[in-house]
Scaffold this motif. Structure first.
Motif, short mmCIF file in Angstrom:
data_model
loop_
_atom_site.label_atom_id
_atom_site.label_comp_id
_atom_site.label_asym_id
_atom_site.label_seq_id
_atom_site.Cartn_x
_atom_site.Cartn_y
_atom_site.Cartn_z
N HIS A 31 0.82 -1.20 0.00
CA HIS A 31 0.00 0.00 0.00
C HIS A 31 0.86 1.26 0.00
O HIS A 31 1.89 1.33 0.64
CB HIS A 31 -0.93 0.01 1.21
N THR A 32 0.39 2.25 -0.74
CA THR A 32 1.08 3.53 -0.75
C THR A 32 0.46 4.43 0.31
O THR A 32 -0.66 4.21 0.75
CB THR A 32 0.96 4.21 -2.13
N ARG A 33 1.20 5.44 0.69
CA ARG A 33 0.68 6.39 1.66
C ARG A 33 0.38 7.69 0.93
O ARG A 33 1.13 8.11 0.06
CB ARG A 33 1.71 6.65 2.76
N ASN A 34 -0.71 8.33 1.30
CA ASN A 34 -1.05 9.62 0.71
C ASN A 34 0.02 10.64 1.05
O ASN A 34 0.57 10.64 2.13
CB ASN A 34 -2.40 10.11 1.23
N GLY A 35 0.30 11.50 0.12
CA GLY A 35 1.23 12.57 0.36
C GLY A 35 2.69 12.20 0.16
O GLY A 35 3.56 13.03 0.38
N THR A 36 2.97 10.98 -0.23
CA THR A 36 4.36 10.60 -0.47
C THR A 36 4.65 10.69 -1.96
O THR A 36 3.77 10.49 -2.79
CB THR A 36 4.67 9.18 0.01
N GLU A 37 5.85 11.00 -2.27
CA GLU A 37 6.26 11.10 -3.66
C GLU A 37 6.49 9.71 -4.24
O GLU A 37 7.04 8.83 -3.57
CB GLU A 37 7.56 11.91 -3.75
N VAL A 38 6.04 9.50 -5.46
CA VAL A 38 6.20 8.21 -6.12
C VAL A 38 7.34 8.34 -7.12
O VAL A 38 7.32 9.22 -7.98
CB VAL A 38 4.90 7.80 -6.84
N SER A 39 8.33 7.48 -7.00
CA SER A 39 9.46 7.51 -7.92
C SER A 39 9.21 6.53 -9.06
O SER A 39 8.38 5.62 -8.95
CB SER A 39 10.75 7.13 -7.19
N PRO A 40 9.94 6.70 -10.17
CA PRO A 40 9.83 5.73 -11.25
C PRO A 40 10.15 4.31 -10.79
O PRO A 40 9.50 3.35 -11.22
CB PRO A 40 10.84 6.22 -12.28
N GLU A 41 11.10 4.17 -9.87
CA GLU A 41 11.44 2.86 -9.33
C GLU A 41 10.25 2.25 -8.59
O GLU A 41 9.99 1.06 -8.72
CB GLU A 41 12.65 2.95 -8.39
N ASP A 42 9.53 3.07 -7.83
CA ASP A 42 8.34 2.60 -7.12
C ASP A 42 7.31 2.04 -8.11
O ASP A 42 6.73 0.98 -7.89
CB ASP A 42 7.68 3.73 -6.32
N LEU A 43 7.10 2.77 -9.19
CA LEU A 43 6.11 2.36 -10.18
C LEU A 43 6.53 1.07 -10.88
O LEU A 43 5.71 0.18 -11.09
CB LEU A 43 5.88 3.48 -11.19
N VAL A 44 7.80 0.96 -11.22
CA VAL A 44 8.30 -0.26 -11.86
C VAL A 44 8.09 -1.46 -10.95
O VAL A 44 7.59 -2.50 -11.37
CB VAL A 44 9.79 -0.11 -12.25
N LYS A 97 8.59 6.72 -16.05
CA LYS A 97 8.68 8.18 -16.11
C LYS A 97 7.57 8.75 -16.98
O LYS A 97 6.93 9.75 -16.62
CB LYS A 97 10.04 8.62 -16.64
N ARG A 98 7.32 8.12 -18.13
CA ARG A 98 6.25 8.58 -19.02
C ARG A 98 4.88 8.42 -18.35
O ARG A 98 4.03 9.30 -18.42
CB ARG A 98 6.26 7.81 -20.34
N LYS A 99 4.68 7.30 -17.69
CA LYS A 99 3.39 7.04 -17.02
C LYS A 99 3.17 8.03 -15.87
O LYS A 99 2.06 8.55 -15.71
CB LYS A 99 3.36 5.60 -16.50
N LEU A 100 4.21 8.32 -15.09
CA LEU A 100 4.09 9.29 -14.01
C LEU A 100 3.83 10.70 -14.55
O LEU A 100 3.05 11.46 -13.96
CB LEU A 100 5.33 9.28 -13.13
N ALA A 101 4.45 11.03 -15.66
CA ALA A 101 4.23 12.35 -16.25
C ALA A 101 2.79 12.49 -16.72
O ALA A 101 2.19 13.56 -16.60
CB ALA A 101 5.20 12.57 -17.42
N ALA A 102 2.23 11.41 -17.24
CA ALA A 102 0.86 11.45 -17.76
C ALA A 102 -0.20 11.35 -16.67
O ALA A 102 -1.23 12.02 -16.72
CB ALA A 102 0.66 10.33 -18.78
N GLU A 103 0.04 10.49 -15.67
CA GLU A 103 -0.99 10.18 -14.67
C GLU A 103 -0.69 10.71 -13.28
O GLU A 103 -1.56 10.69 -12.41
CB GLU A 103 -1.19 8.67 -14.60
N GLY A 104 0.55 11.11 -13.03
CA GLY A 104 0.93 11.56 -11.70
C GLY A 104 1.02 10.41 -10.72
O GLY A 104 1.02 9.24 -11.12
N PRO A 105 1.09 10.71 -9.43
CA PRO A 105 1.23 9.66 -8.41
C PRO A 105 0.09 8.64 -8.41
O PRO A 105 0.23 7.53 -7.91
CB PRO A 105 1.27 10.43 -7.09
#
Length: 73
Positions: free
Chosen positions: A28-41, A57-65
């Motif tokens: 589970h992710t926590r609200n208010g924390t920054e999501v890195s590309p590594e986290d998403l992978v 990086k592309r997915k985060l740029a398009a959809e955000g956290p």
């Protein structure tokens, strides 16, 4: 009182359900924390490679956290 140990009944090297399941506290992710590309992978179950990091990086740029929230329970 039983003297058998739970692991003694399993063949050597056998894995239990608990050995294969990632604990919820790690998923589970926590609200208010920054999501890195590594986290998403890692949330997508992929290996950290240059190709997968670029995808993240592309997915985060398009959809955000919220991109990671779509992958995790």
């Amino acid at each position: 009182m039983s003297t058998t140990q739970p692991d003694a009944s399993r063949p050597s090297g056998a894995r239990t359900y608990d050995d294969r399941v990632t604990p919820d506290k790690l998923l589970h992710t926590r609200n208010g924390t920054e999501v890195s590309p590594e986290d998403l992978v890692l949330a997508a179950g992929r290996d950290i490679t240059p190709h997968n990091l670029e995808w993240a990086k592309r997915k985060l740029a398009a959809e955000g956290p919220a991109a990671v929230d779509k992958l995790l329970p």
